[in-house]
Design a protein around this motif. Structure first.
Motif, mmCIF file in Angstrom:
data_model
loop_
_atom_site.group_PDB
_atom_site.id
_atom_site.type_symbol
_atom_site.label_atom_id
_atom_site.label_comp_id
_atom_site.label_asym_id
_atom_site.label_seq_id
_atom_site.Cartn_x
_atom_site.Cartn_y
_atom_site.Cartn_z
ATOM 1 N N GLY A 30 0.784 -1.221 0.000
ATOM 2 C CA GLY A 30 0.000 0.000 0.000
ATOM 3 C C GLY A 30 0.817 1.273 0.000
ATOM 4 O O GLY A 30 0.257 2.362 -0.118
ATOM 5 N N ARG A 31 2.136 1.147 0.107
ATOM 6 C CA ARG A 31 2.997 2.318 0.162
ATOM 7 C C ARG A 31 3.705 2.550 -1.168
ATOM 8 O O ARG A 31 3.801 1.655 -2.007
ATOM 9 C CB ARG A 31 4.048 2.169 1.273
ATOM 10 C CG ARG A 31 3.468 1.886 2.640
ATOM 11 C CD ARG A 31 2.453 2.922 3.077
ATOM 12 N NE ARG A 31 3.064 4.255 3.212
ATOM 13 C CZ ARG A 31 2.402 5.362 3.482
ATOM 14 N NH1 ARG A 31 1.079 5.330 3.601
ATOM 15 N NH2 ARG A 31 3.037 6.511 3.599
ATOM 16 N N VAL A 32 4.206 3.780 -1.337
ATOM 17 C CA VAL A 32 4.926 4.147 -2.556
ATOM 18 C C VAL A 32 6.265 4.771 -2.174
ATOM 19 O O VAL A 32 6.477 5.179 -1.029
ATOM 20 C CB VAL A 32 4.117 5.140 -3.426
ATOM 21 C CG1 VAL A 32 2.711 4.623 -3.665
ATOM 22 C CG2 VAL A 32 4.088 6.528 -2.796
ATOM 23 N N MET A 33 7.162 4.866 -3.175
ATOM 24 C CA MET A 33 8.447 5.533 -2.985
ATOM 25 C C MET A 33 8.817 6.289 -4.251
ATOM 26 O O MET A 33 8.421 5.900 -5.357
ATOM 27 C CB MET A 33 9.551 4.529 -2.658
ATOM 28 C CG MET A 33 9.572 4.041 -1.214
ATOM 29 S SD MET A 33 10.036 5.329 -0.027
ATOM 30 C CE MET A 33 11.746 5.614 -0.497
ATOM 31 N N LYS A 75 2.202 12.884 -3.811
ATOM 32 C CA LYS A 75 1.180 12.881 -4.865
ATOM 33 C C LYS A 75 0.867 11.449 -5.305
ATOM 34 O O LYS A 75 -0.301 11.077 -5.473
ATOM 35 C CB LYS A 75 1.658 13.697 -6.065
ATOM 36 C CG LYS A 75 1.714 15.194 -5.837
ATOM 37 C CD LYS A 75 2.170 15.919 -7.101
ATOM 38 C CE LYS A 75 2.217 17.411 -6.905
ATOM 39 N NZ LYS A 75 2.667 18.117 -8.143
ATOM 40 N N LEU A 76 1.925 10.641 -5.498
ATOM 41 C CA LEU A 76 1.708 9.258 -5.918
ATOM 42 C C LEU A 76 1.006 8.463 -4.824
ATOM 43 O O LEU A 76 0.122 7.644 -5.111
ATOM 44 C CB LEU A 76 3.043 8.603 -6.278
ATOM 45 C CG LEU A 76 2.978 7.142 -6.736
ATOM 46 C CD1 LEU A 76 2.096 6.989 -7.968
ATOM 47 C CD2 LEU A 76 4.385 6.608 -7.026
ATOM 48 N N GLN A 77 1.363 8.713 -3.573
ATOM 49 C CA GLN A 77 0.718 8.004 -2.471
ATOM 50 C C GLN A 77 -0.777 8.294 -2.443
ATOM 51 O O GLN A 77 -1.598 7.389 -2.215
ATOM 52 C CB GLN A 77 1.349 8.409 -1.142
ATOM 53 C CG GLN A 77 0.816 7.610 0.046
ATOM 54 C CD GLN A 77 1.194 6.151 -0.016
ATOM 55 O OE1 GLN A 77 2.358 5.791 0.093
ATOM 56 N NE2 GLN A 77 0.192 5.281 -0.218
ATOM 57 N N ALA A 78 -1.147 9.540 -2.701
ATOM 58 C CA ALA A 78 -2.568 9.905 -2.704
ATOM 59 C C ALA A 78 -3.317 9.160 -3.804
ATOM 60 O O ALA A 78 -4.442 8.667 -3.588
ATOM 61 C CB ALA A 78 -2.713 11.418 -2.883
#
Length: 236
Positions: free
Chosen positions: A139-142, A159-162
């Motif tokens: 569920g996470r991004v980097m 922004k990508l996480q949203a």
């Protein structure tokens, strides 16, 4: 330099890597010198990539591709040894500290957690730890930057996480991947507009265990995004 975006969707990990190579002159200026680099390298167990100095990135990526590994600790050892060798060879370089700080590696491999198959994404970045690997959880991004500021990278990551969080919470499973890919392409295009070290064209890999599918040289404007199996070919 480069920009790499990652989203862990659960069963699948999506990795987008831009295709620009940049040379750094003696006075520190960054000069783009091509948009054809294939930064995602297939390994027996997934993919490996990285951002920063090619002199450090390439040896580790080649070892992972050609030798393979049965533990992430093996790759960590390669990374630490490469950083040590690079530091010794460039001890008098005024860019040494910056090169070490800006260079990061990331790779995937399949594992089992609580009797369930899992696609693991781990990374090495001096900003997070100078002697260990970090794990990107479901569920996470980097965002891994090369050539633009950490503040810009953190804004891009937010922004990508949203986008990914909203997709996971509100969309059917079969639409989440496409939404994440579209979001990555939009953000890569926006980054290319503010950083001359990043191209709007990128390669995107979808990793599920040992299975890797890739879309090559795509941009936000591509209406058709074809993913094909990415095969592992070790150097002879």
């Amino acid at each position: 330099m480069t920009c790499i975006l990652v989203a862990h969707l659960g069963d699948e990990v999506i990795i987008a890597a831009d295709k620009r190579v940049t040379q750094i002159t003696e006075n520190g200026a960054r000069v783009p010198c091509g948009d054809n680099e294939e930064k995602l390298v297939r390994t027996e167990t997934g993919v490996i990539t990285g951002a920063g100095s090619l002199a450090m990135l390439d040896p580790v990526k080649s070892l992972a591709r050609d030798r393979g590994f049965d533990s992430s600790d093996v790759v960590l050892k390669w990374i630490l040894n490469t950083r040590k060798s690079f530091s010794e060879a460039h001890a008098n370089s005024p860019r040494l500290a910056a090169d070490l700080a800006e260079t990061s590696w990331m790779f995937t491999y399949p594992t089992v957690v609580n009797d369930q198959p899992v696609t693991r994404f781990v990374y090495f970045h001096q900003y997070h730890s100078a002697d260990s690997l970090c794990v990107l959880t479901e569920g996470r991004v980097m965002c891994f930057p090369g050539g633009f500021s950490m503040e810009q990278a953190q804004a891009l990551q937010a922004k990508l996480q949203a986008v990914v969080t909203e997709a996971l919470e509100s969309l059917p499973a079969n639409q989440v991947k496409q939404t994440a890919v579209s979001g990555m392409l939009t953000l890569m295009s926006e980054t290319a507009e503010i950083s001359e070290t990043v191209s709007s064209t990128c390669d995107i890999a979808v990793v599920n265990g040992r299975q890797v599918d890739i879309a090559l040289s795509i941009t936000e404007s591509n209406d058709v995004r074809e993913f094909i199996p990415m095969s592992h070919v070790a150097a002879s």
